[in-house]
Design a protein around this motif. Structure first.
Motif, short mmCIF file in Angstrom:
data_model
loop_
_atom_site.label_atom_id
_atom_site.label_comp_id
_atom_site.label_asym_id
_atom_site.label_seq_id
_atom_site.Cartn_x
_atom_site.Cartn_y
_atom_site.Cartn_z
N LEU A 439 0.83 -1.20 0.00
CA LEU A 439 0.00 0.00 0.00
C LEU A 439 0.87 1.26 0.00
N TYR A 445 -4.50 -0.86 -2.46
CA TYR A 445 -4.94 -1.77 -1.41
C TYR A 445 -5.54 -3.00 -2.08
N GLU A 451 -7.91 -4.41 -6.83
CA GLU A 451 -7.20 -3.57 -5.86
C GLU A 451 -7.57 -2.11 -6.07
N GLY A 453 -7.03 2.03 -5.74
CA GLY A 453 -5.94 2.98 -5.77
C GLY A 453 -5.89 3.71 -7.12
#
Length: 840
Positions: A439, A445, A451, A453
């Protein structure tokens, strides 16, 4: 801050706070030392094999070896190139000193004192080096018309002496810290965290020049792919600890090129001294010692054995780098290369051994080692052309995970590294730590198949949206290895408008979409505000840190973009990317586009249809990747790109017909003791009558295919220049302390000099210049009523920088000055720039 240093430090931290599940070790520890029978010198790299088993190890840099067995004594075979094989009985009680006979004798031994007075003139050592240099082209491996051989590589990375405080933590899971590797570093214990073995067939041909390395057997440690891209670790370690050749002008080591002691310019930087004359079954050799003229320069010290049979070929070489050299995070580098004559007198490489200790001289942190052994040479058999098809380095499909007939057996510590890493991946402490590290380092994340981001794009600010909140993410291979998706939703608190982006790509060859060579189709749709000249993309320049840069954009188009593309890569690192895009642009905020032929007519919409073809060639390229994003590992090889765009008018409300062509080349020039320089040249031309927002704007940051061709202008305002024919030039030179190392008061600080220059020369054709044409658009004005954009009128733009790198090993300070076009208001003449710069 380089990816390599971050990766090493990150892995080190992960392992310090994680726990390994133990493995059961045998109880009998047999240790000893291997020496030369005549000289008493301790021998490194001697193969130590227990007879009747597959157990074994090798002697370390001080000649010591350790065997962990289930018996207190054994019959052991000791073998090394240049020495007669010997079988000896060793036991736990010891002492176990094993003497090996060289295949010959040492005669005429002489010792030369190295004093302060030194001259190349009338120096027999220098005369011998001159002969070595003269015959280099005949003696080097690539000098053969054709050659093929088997190459075995073993690469390993470990943590040195994990802190005693950690020992109590490890003991909670009964981790046997007393049985960590004690062979690699004398007096130290090494906890193995990465290991890789390859057995490959290597082919090389001189005319035409080409090479191929086919890896047929491979074993390597791997971590959780959700957080660590295992091929990236492999790429980086193979890059830092790559094979070396003494016949190269410079030897690549730790992201740097270090001048070889037998380079053409070696006499300028090295001192040479005769040491011994050696005679054995392979012939008669002269041994020399060499040292740097300036011990702060990044140069080797060591010994060299040269054949006296008239070929002046290198038989053996030792290379060492110590903490006095201007290199960071390294306490020692030791290399050993051995050559043996073959039929016809050719001296071919037998083995190389590279060992690197990361950390300070008294506080080593990590240890890296690479051993390469060449055998089964064939200099006569023809090589079929089909062998060279595909990439230069290729892992065969369904590669075997068994290494047959290892030249040097694995030690018990090395054998257990593979199992330890497998156990580590299931450790809860490690999994939590690595997720947090991912992270912080990558900004995403992980949720297994998806994921969120990137983290730094969650919040930003600009003059149209005010506070911008963005939520995005991308898929991972756990969802599918043959498909990739990424996208975001963004909202501005000032304009109250929802923006979005979605991109998807699908593999066409049934393979992992991210692996090389790739072949896929992709499509994307975007609704967002973009600065004039910027192409649609997932990262469109709205990160938190971009909100504060001095020359951030203030004029925007509300953009709706649709794109369909196709990418195919070939094994020779040539690729073809094609795409069709339709883009609608509408001015928003205070952005005004007024017709140059009618001051009362405002133009709000600029729509285009565009067909694009990009040809790219990056010979011998290596890169890091995550999904479809790649970052080239910058080496000496150039990268070429040619791009052609064709505007199609007449449908989808697109009135513009144009042709654009752009060509770029970038290359890192390694300049031996003068460091290295990165050079980038880009040129382009646009045909057609177009508004200036569709011309080339040099300071608009574009997402290049690999980042190699981007040239950034720190003191040029956004939209300051536009051109339909242009040349861009970028130059950055890092001298690696070449000047500062000569200044007594500065040399201890290990400072390094840097300087660079960026230039732009562009012209605007009369039919596109609003001052001369009534068919285009006037330049928009700033708050003071002055044009934001201008043509250069034949005067190039230049800015230059100079600074000091490696301040406290982590900081870089630069002064940047604008050299031309300084007469205009609302521009910055100069600035100071402070940044993190962590590298070797």
């Amino acid at each position: 801050m380089t990816i390599g240093v971050l990766a090493i430090r990150f892995i080190y931290l992960l392992f310090l706070i994680s726990c390994l599940t133990p493995v059961v070790f045998a109880q009998h520890r047999i240790q000893g030392v291997v020496v030369d029978e005549d000289s008493g010198n301790k021998l490194m790299g001697v193969s130590v094999r227990v007879l009747g088993s597959n157990l074994g190890t090798a002697s370390d840099s001080t000649g010591h070896f350790v065997l962990i067995l289930d018996q207190s004594a054994a019959e052991v075979e000791f073998s090394s190139i240049g020495y007669a094989t010997k079988i000896a009985h060793v036991s736990e009680q010891g002492p176990n000193q094993v003497s090996l006979n060289a295949e010959g004798t040492v005669i005429d031994g002489i010792t030369v004192q190295i004093n302060r007075k030194y001259s190349n003139k009338n120096n027999p050592a220098v005369e011998l080096i001159d002969s070595v240099i003269h015959y280099k082209s005949k003696n080097r491996l690539s000098g053969n018309a054709r050659i093929q051989f088997e190459q075995y590589d073993k690469i390993k990375i470990g943590i040195v002496d994990p802190p005693k405080l950690l020992k109590r933590t490890l003991s909670l899971v009964n981790f046997p810290t007393d049985y960590m590797d004690s062979l690699s570093l004398p007096g130290k214990k090494v906890l193995g965290i990465y290991q890789e073995e390859n057995l490959a067939r290597v082919y090389s041909q001189r005319d035409p020049s080409r090479s191929k390395r086919r890896i047929e057997h491979q074993i390597k440690t791997e971590f959780d792919q959700r957080y660590i891209n295992n091929p990236n670790i492999q790429s980086y370690i193979n890059y830092v600890l790559q094979p070396v050749d003494i016949y190269d002008e410079s030897i690549f080591m730790l992201d740097k090129l270090i001048l070889s002691p037998i380079a053409n310019s070696g006499k300028t930087f090295y001192k040479y001294f005769l040491i011994d004359t050696v005679k054995n079954a392979h012939g008669q050799f002269m041994e020399l010692e060499f040292v740097p003229r300036n011990d702060k320069d990044l140069l080797f010290r060591g010994k060299l054995q040269v054949s006296l049979d008239g070929s002046y070929a290198v038989k053996r070489v030792e290379l060492h780098l110590g903490p006095s050299a201007n290199i960071n995070w390294i306490s020692a580098v030791d290399l050993e290369l051995n050559y043996s004559p073959r039929a016809g007198g050719a001296m071919l490489l037998d083995s190389t051994h590279v060992a690197v200790s990361f950390g300070s001289e008294n506080n080593q942190a990590m240890y890296g080692e690479r051993m390469s052994i060449h055998r089964d040479y064939d200099l006569e058999s023809p090589i079929d052309n089909s062998v060279f098809s595909g990439p230069p380095v290729e892992v065969i499909p369904n590669v075997s995970t068994f290494i047959p007939n290892r030249p040097v057996p694995l030690s018990v510590f090395e054998r257990n590294t593979y199992e330890n890493i497998e156990r580590l991946k299931n450790n809860p402490t490690f999994r939590s730590t690595i997720a947090l590290g991912y992270l912080i380092a990558q900004g995403y994340y992980n949720l297994n198949a998806f994921e969120l981001g990137p983290l730094e794009y969650t919040y930003s600010r600009n003059n149209i949206e005010g506070n911008r909140i963005r939520f995005g993410g991308r898929t991972t291979p756990l969802l599918s290895e043959k498909m990739y998706m990424e996208g975001y939703l963004a909202y501005g608190t000032r304009d109250n408008d929802l923006k979005y982006f979605l991109r998807t790509a699908v593999s066409l060859d049934g393979r992992n979409i991210a692996t090389f060579p790739a072949h896929y189709v992709e499509g994307s749709i975007q609704h967002d505000i973009l600065e004039p000249g910027r192409q649609p993309s997932f990262l469109r320049g709205d990160s938190f840190f971009d909100s504060f840069r001095r020359n951030r954009p203030t004029k925007w188009f509300m953009t709706d973009a649709y794109r369909l593309g196709h990418v195919v890569e070939f094994g020779n690192h040539f690729s073809v990317a094609t795409a069709f895009s339709h883009i609608k642009r509408r001015t928003i905020g205070d952005f005004r586009l007024i017709s140059s032929g009618d001051p009362n007519r405002a133009v709000r919409d600029i729509n285009t249809n565009d067909v694009e073809v990009i040809l790219r060639w990056a010979p011998y390229e290596r890169f890091y990747y995550r999904n479809l994003t790649r970052r080239t590992i910058i080496e000496r090889h150039p990268v070429f790109t040619v791009q052609y765009n064709k505007g199609l008018k007449g449908f989808l409300d697109a009135p513009y017909d144009y042709d654009m062509i752009k060509a770029s080349v970038s290359r890192r020039l390694f300049l031996d003791q003068f460091g290295f320089a990165d050079v980038t040249i880009t040129g382009g031309k646009i045909w057609g009558v177009l508004p200036y927002t569709l011309l080339h704007m040099p300071n608009v940051r574009q997402r290049e295919l690999d980042g190699r061709h981007e040239i950034r202008y720190d003191l040029m305002n956004s939209m300051e220049f536009a051109a339909d024919q242009y040349v861009k030039f970028g130059f950055q030179h890092a001298l690696n302390g070449f000047i500062f190392n000569k200044i007594p008061l500065l040399r201890r600080l290990k400072l390094r000099e840097i300087w660079g220059a960026q230039g732009f020369y562009g012209r605007m054709s009369p039919h596109n210049d609003p001052a001369l044409s009534d068919q285009v658009l006037e330049f928009d004005l700033d708050d003071q009523g002055l044009p934001l954009t201008r043509s250069q009128n034949g005067k190039p733009y230049w800015e230059a920088s100079a600074g000091i790198d490696n301040i406290l090993r982590v900081l870089r300070v630069e002064y940047v000055r604008r050299l031309t076009h300084r007469e205009f208001p609302n521009i910055s003449q100069d600035r100071y720039r402070v940044s993190l710069s962590i590298n070797f």
